[in-house]
Motif scaffolding. Structure first.
Motif, PDB file in Angstrom:
ATOM      1  N   LYS A   1       0.831  -1.201   0.000  1.00  0.00           N
ATOM      2  CA  LYS A   1       0.000   0.000   0.000  1.00  0.00           C
ATOM      3  C   LYS A   1       0.869   1.256   0.000  1.00  0.00           C
ATOM      4  N   ILE A   2       1.930   1.161   0.826  1.00  0.00           N
ATOM      5  CA  ILE A   2       2.804   2.328   0.929  1.00  0.00           C
ATOM      6  C   ILE A   2       3.428   2.645  -0.428  1.00  0.00           C
ATOM      7  N   THR A   3       3.887   1.565  -1.116  1.00  0.00           N
ATOM      8  CA  THR A   3       4.537   1.842  -2.408  1.00  0.00           C
ATOM      9  C   THR A   3       3.559   2.456  -3.397  1.00  0.00           C
ATOM     10  N   THR A   4       2.303   1.864  -3.474  1.00  0.00           N
ATOM     11  CA  THR A   4       1.378   2.448  -4.450  1.00  0.00           C
ATOM     12  C   THR A   4       1.083   3.894  -4.079  1.00  0.00           C
ATOM     13  N   GLY A   5       0.964   4.133  -2.754  1.00  0.00           N
ATOM     14  CA  GLY A   5       0.713   5.504  -2.326  1.00  0.00           C
ATOM     15  C   GLY A   5       1.853   6.410  -2.755  1.00  0.00           C
ATOM     16  N   ARG A   6       3.079   5.884  -2.627  1.00  0.00           N
ATOM     17  CA  ARG A   6       4.232   6.693  -3.024  1.00  0.00           C
ATOM     18  C   ARG A   6       4.209   6.989  -4.514  1.00  0.00           C
ATOM     19  N   VAL A   7       3.883   5.887  -5.242  1.00  0.00           N
ATOM     20  CA  VAL A   7       3.852   6.052  -6.709  1.00  0.00           C
ATOM     21  C   VAL A   7       2.842   7.125  -7.075  1.00  0.00           C
ATOM     22  N   ARG A   8       1.661   7.051  -6.370  1.00  0.00           N
ATOM     23  CA  ARG A   8       0.613   8.014  -6.723  1.00  0.00           C
ATOM     24  C   ARG A   8       1.064   9.448  -6.430  1.00  0.00           C
ATOM     25  N   SER A   9       1.672   9.641  -5.250  1.00  0.00           N
ATOM     26  CA  SER A   9       2.064  11.017  -4.912  1.00  0.00           C
ATOM     27  C   SER A   9       3.181  11.492  -5.851  1.00  0.00           C
ATOM     28  N   LYS A  10       4.021  10.511  -6.293  1.00  0.00           N
ATOM     29  CA  LYS A  10       5.080  10.887  -7.234  1.00  0.00           C
ATOM     30  C   LYS A  10       4.464  11.360  -8.549  1.00  0.00           C
ATOM     31  N   ARG A  11       3.428  10.604  -8.954  1.00  0.00           N
ATOM     32  CA  ARG A  11       2.778  10.947 -10.219  1.00  0.00           C
ATOM     33  C   ARG A  11       2.139  12.335 -10.134  1.00  0.00           C
ATOM     34  N   VAL A  12       1.502  12.588  -8.999  1.00  0.00           N
ATOM     35  CA  VAL A  12       0.852  13.896  -8.818  1.00  0.00           C
ATOM     36  C   VAL A  12       1.898  15.002  -8.880  1.00  0.00           C
ATOM     37  N   ARG A  13       3.031  14.720  -8.201  1.00  0.00           N
ATOM     38  CA  ARG A  13       4.094  15.725  -8.193  1.00  0.00           C
ATOM     39  C   ARG A  13       4.593  15.995  -9.628  1.00  0.00           C
ATOM     40  N   GLN A  14       4.779  14.874 -10.354  1.00  0.00           N
ATOM     41  CA  GLN A  14       5.246  15.038 -11.742  1.00  0.00           C
ATOM     42  C   GLN A  14       4.266  15.864 -12.567  1.00  0.00           C
ATOM     43  N   MET A  15       2.977  15.559 -12.347  1.00  0.00           N
ATOM     44  CA  MET A  15       1.972  16.259 -13.135  1.00  0.00           C
ATOM     45  C   MET A  15       1.957  17.751 -12.832  1.00  0.00           C
ATOM     46  N   THR A  16       2.035  18.087 -11.523  1.00  0.00           N
ATOM     47  CA  THR A  16       2.014  19.516 -11.187  1.00  0.00           C
ATOM     48  C   THR A  16       3.264  20.196 -11.736  1.00  0.00           C
ATOM     49  N   GLN A  17       4.390  19.476 -11.664  1.00  0.00           N
ATOM     50  CA  GLN A  17       5.623  20.089 -12.195  1.00  0.00           C
ATOM     51  C   GLN A  17       5.509  20.353 -13.686  1.00  0.00           C
ATOM     52  N   THR A  18       4.971  19.338 -14.392  1.00  0.00           N
ATOM     53  CA  THR A  18       4.826  19.497 -15.836  1.00  0.00           C
ATOM     54  C   THR A  18       3.918  20.683 -16.146  1.00  0.00           C
ATOM     55  N   LEU A  19       2.804  20.741 -15.395  1.00  0.00           N
ATOM     56  CA  LEU A  19       1.852  21.824 -15.606  1.00  0.00           C
ATOM     57  C   LEU A  19       2.521  23.179 -15.392  1.00  0.00           C
ATOM     58  N   ALA A  20       3.314  23.245 -14.311  1.00  0.00           N
ATOM     59  CA  ALA A  20       3.997  24.497 -14.009  1.00  0.00           C
ATOM     60  C   ALA A  20       4.960  24.855 -15.138  1.00  0.00           C
ATOM     61  N   LEU A  21       5.662  23.847 -15.631  1.00  0.00           N
ATOM     62  CA  LEU A  21       6.620  24.075 -16.708  1.00  0.00           C
ATOM     63  C   LEU A  21       5.908  24.611 -17.948  1.00  0.00           C
ATOM     64  N   VAL A  22       4.784  23.953 -18.269  1.00  0.00           N
ATOM     65  CA  VAL A  22       4.013  24.387 -19.442  1.00  0.00           C
ATOM     66  C   VAL A  22       3.580  25.835 -19.274  1.00  0.00           C
ATOM     67  N   LEU A  23       3.098  26.173 -18.060  1.00  0.00           N
ATOM     68  CA  LEU A  23       2.634  27.536 -17.815  1.00  0.00           C
ATOM     69  C   LEU A  23       3.772  28.545 -17.958  1.00  0.00           C
ATOM     70  N   VAL A  24       4.917  28.197 -17.345  1.00  0.00           N
ATOM     71  CA  VAL A  24       6.057  29.107 -17.426  1.00  0.00           C
ATOM     72  C   VAL A  24       6.477  29.302 -18.881  1.00  0.00           C
ATOM     73  N   CYS A  25       6.542  28.174 -19.625  1.00  0.00           N
ATOM     74  CA  CYS A  25       6.935  28.268 -21.033  1.00  0.00           C
ATOM     75  C   CYS A  25       5.954  29.143 -21.799  1.00  0.00           C
ATOM     76  N   ALA A  26       4.675  28.915 -21.530  1.00  0.00           N
ATOM     77  CA  ALA A  26       3.664  29.658 -22.257  1.00  0.00           C
ATOM     78  C   ALA A  26       3.789  31.152 -22.007  1.00  0.00           C
ATOM     79  N   MET A  27       4.254  31.503 -20.800  1.00  0.00           N
ATOM     80  CA  MET A  27       4.387  32.928 -20.509  1.00  0.00           C
ATOM     81  C   MET A  27       5.712  33.488 -20.996  1.00  0.00           C
ATOM     82  N   VAL A  28       6.762  32.667 -20.907  1.00  0.00           N
ATOM     83  CA  VAL A  28       8.096  33.191 -21.208  1.00  0.00           C
ATOM     84  C   VAL A  28       8.422  33.121 -22.705  1.00  0.00           C
ATOM     85  N   LEU A  29       8.055  32.005 -23.338  1.00  0.00           N
ATOM     86  CA  LEU A  29       8.470  31.829 -24.737  1.00  0.00           C
ATOM     87  C   LEU A  29       8.043  32.966 -25.668  1.00  0.00           C
TER      88      LEU A  29
END
Ligand code: HEM
Ligand code: SF4
Ligand code: SF4
Lengths: 195, 365
Positions: free
Chosen positions: B5-33
């Motif tokens: 359970k702990i590992t799946t929970g970790r995987v899930r939180s990792k995925r969420v983190r990745q998604m928010t990071q990607t989203l942030a990157l996209v937003l920054v690019c969209a504003m800066v590029l």
């Protein structure tokens, strides 16, 4: 006899690219080719203008003048067409055209150009009207059915108008009078210098 | 179970983190590029150009003037494969190119080549062949080896193929369509353009190797200047001195190198699709027009000089063709046209004293 022309009203064009899409779909143009395009001038600045451009079907067509195999002809309606069975893909019409109309389908090996493709004013080509062969090579022949080019028919703001030169010039003049702008028949002095 | 359970929970939180990071990157690019546009002030908009040209008063007409003169805009339509000018509405340079290509090149260029041929025919009628002044004794002097002759004919045959195909494209509309009909000529023109663009790159090898192997024979000397002042033995009856190559031949060599390689081949290469791809050149209309004019004008000049070269090497001068076909010439020809070279060959032969030296002698049957 009609003298077919295109006119794009820069006060009306909103760069929706419907004309581009309509043309691409109606004529099933080769991969990589867009017979019509919209160019935005001063993009994002006050006074921005958009213009839809394709072959203007010039009176004294430069493309026809330089073609080494002489494969262009002008129809009775003043539409400039060419014969793909004669074209050798040399690119000279592209060098000469002021409007960037002639294009070439996806390059073959060693950067060799295919047969030139350009706007036909929806009038097909030299093959039998409305035959499959004509459709495959040149696209739809709407003129033979008494219809106007689809790009202009589709234009939501009626910025792009196609038809007999005198008729569309009258429509445009009326607009200019009503809104009190100065006329800007874009491209006409180059394409139709003698009227 | 718990660990699972702990590992799946970790995987899930990792995925969420990745998604928010990607989203942030996209937003920054969209504003800066979009701001990177400010890094390139040279890609000025039409309105900016119009503003610079005048005050605000005339801005509207200035706007259209800039557009007419090729000012670029923005187009979301990716037109034509590899067309860097989709954003440009107008390019009126094509009108100038049309005038130059159809007027200067195809019209006057044609009459120019025709005039050169007429001039050669007239010259032949008036001057006649340059005969040998002494009867041939049968003694021969070796002049060009097998490799050198191969190089010459490799270059010459490709030159002729390029000339025939190139001139077909230029004059075919006027001269060949009436003969072959539109379909026949289109077939020939299609063949011509492919032969031309395929053989062109192979052709250049010839002049380049000629430069490497023959440049030592072609350095100008005082003898060449005197040769020209005496009319080269072509005009008048004088027999000016010359080494292995005379002044006229050296000029032809340098025309091949400078005009042929420097202008014709250079611009020819520049017009070939795969060359443009390899060097990443932007194939704009102005580029194509300049290169095309350079190519055809220099090619026509080269062809004109080539006609003269062919004349003097064949019917214009007795015994000259032997040099490039059989590789050896008569002793009399060598003495009359290239006395200094003949002396050199003889000296070398006498000093080495062996019969099988550089100037082999043979009797003509
Ligand atoms: C390195 C060698 C050469 C290359 C790579 C080359 C390439 C080309 C190319 C690419 C074109 C234009 C065709 C087009 O636009 O698609 C052309 C045209 C032409 N070339 Fe060459 N060429 C070469 C040598 C020559 C030579 C040796 C001659 C004659 C002496 C010649 C005469 C011509 C002529 C007359 C045209 C036609 C111009 C016209 O139709 O307006 N070329 N060549
Ligand atoms: S717009 Fe271009 S392709 Fe169309 S007739 Fe004029 S020169 Fe030819
Ligand atoms: S590309 Fe085709 S239509 Fe255009 S000038 Fe060459 S042969 Fe003529």
């Amino acid at each position: 006899m009609a003298r077919m022309k295109f006119l794009c009203d820069a006060e009306r064009c909103i760069e929706c690219n419907s004309c581009v899409t309509a043309c691409k779909n109606e004529n099933e143009v080769p991969w990589g080719v867009n017979r019509r395009r919209v160019v935005v001038l001063g993009d994002g600045e006050p006074g921005e203008k958009s213009i839809s451009v394709a072959c203007m079907h010039c009176t004294d067509a430069p493309c026809a003048a330089v073609c080494p195999v002489d494969c262009f002809y002008t129809t009775d309606d003043g539409i400039v067409l060419h014969d793909k069975d004669l074209c050798i893909g040399c690119g000279y019409c592209f060098y000469a055209c002021p409007f960037g109309a002639p294009q070439y389908p996806q390059q073959q090996a060693f950067g060799v150009r295919g047969k030139m493709d350009k706007c036909t004013f929806c009038a097909g080509g030299p093959l039998a009207d409305n035959s499959d062969a004509e459709y495959t090579k040149y696209g739809r022949n709407r003129i033979s059915e008494g219809k106007l080019p689809l790009c202009a028919e589709m234009c939501a703001t009626k910025a792009l108008i196609a038809g007999d030169g005198d008729t569309i010039a009258d429509i445009y003049r009326e607009r200019v009078l009503q809104r009190g702008t100065r006329p800007q028949t874009w491209g006409w002095e180059t394409a139709y210098p003698t009227g | 179970m718990a660990t699972h359970k702990i590992t799946t929970g970790r995987v899930r939180s990792k995925r969420v983190r990745q998604m928010t990071q990607t989203l942030a990157l996209v937003l920054v690019c969209a504003m800066v590029l979009p701001l990177t546009g400010y890094l390139f002030p040279e890609t000025q908009s039409v309105t900016a150009q119009a503003q610079q040209a005048t005050g605000d008063a005339n801005q509207r007409s200035e706007f259209w003037r800039v557009v007419r003169e090729g000012g670029a805009g923005y187009s979301s339509v990716v037109s034509s494969v590899a067309n860097p000018e989709t954003n440009t509405l107008y390019n009126i340079t094509g009108q100038n190119w049309r005038q130059i290509r159809n007027g200067l090149i195809a019209n006057y260029g044609g009459w120019f080549l025709f005039g050169v041929v007429i001039a050669i025919v007239l010259f032949y009628a008036l001057r006649g062949r340059i005969d040998l002044t002494e009867p041939e004794s049968g003694e021969r002097v070796q002049r060009w080896g097998f490799w050198e002759r191969s190089l010459h004919w490799y270059t010459a045959s490709l030159f002729i193929a390029l000339t025939v195909t190139g001139l077909s494209l230029l004059f075919g509309r006027a001269l060949l369509i009436p003969l072959l009909g539109p379909e026949g000529f289109s077939f020939w023109a299609g063949l011509s353009i492919n032969i031309h663009n395929t053989l062109g790159p192979f052709f250049v090898l010839g002049p380049i190797l000629m430069f490497i192997f023959w440049v030592r024979h072609n350095l100008p000397t005082a003898v060449d200047v005197a040769w020209f002042f005496k009319g080269g033995g072509i005009i008048g009856k004088a027999h000016p001195s010359a080494g292995k190559l005379n002044g006229g031949e050296k000029v032809w060599f340098w025309i091949v190198i400078l005009l042929g390689v420097g202008a014709v081949s250079f611009s020819g290469f520049a017009l070939i699709g795969w060359v443009q791809e390899y060097f990443g050149v932007e194939f704009t209309r102005s580029y194509a027009q300049y290169m095309h004019i350079l190519h055809s004008v220099s090619a026509l000049l080269w062809i004109a000089v080539f006609f003269g070269h062919v004349y003097i090497g064949t019917i214009g001068s007795e015994g000259s063709l032997d040099a490039m076909t059989r590789g050896h010439v008569s002793k009399e020809w060598a003495k009359q046209h290239h006395d200094l070279w003949y002396d050199e060959v003889k000296d070398a032969e006498e000093s080495s004293a062996s019969p099988a030296s550089s100037s082999e002698t043979e009797s003509t049957a």
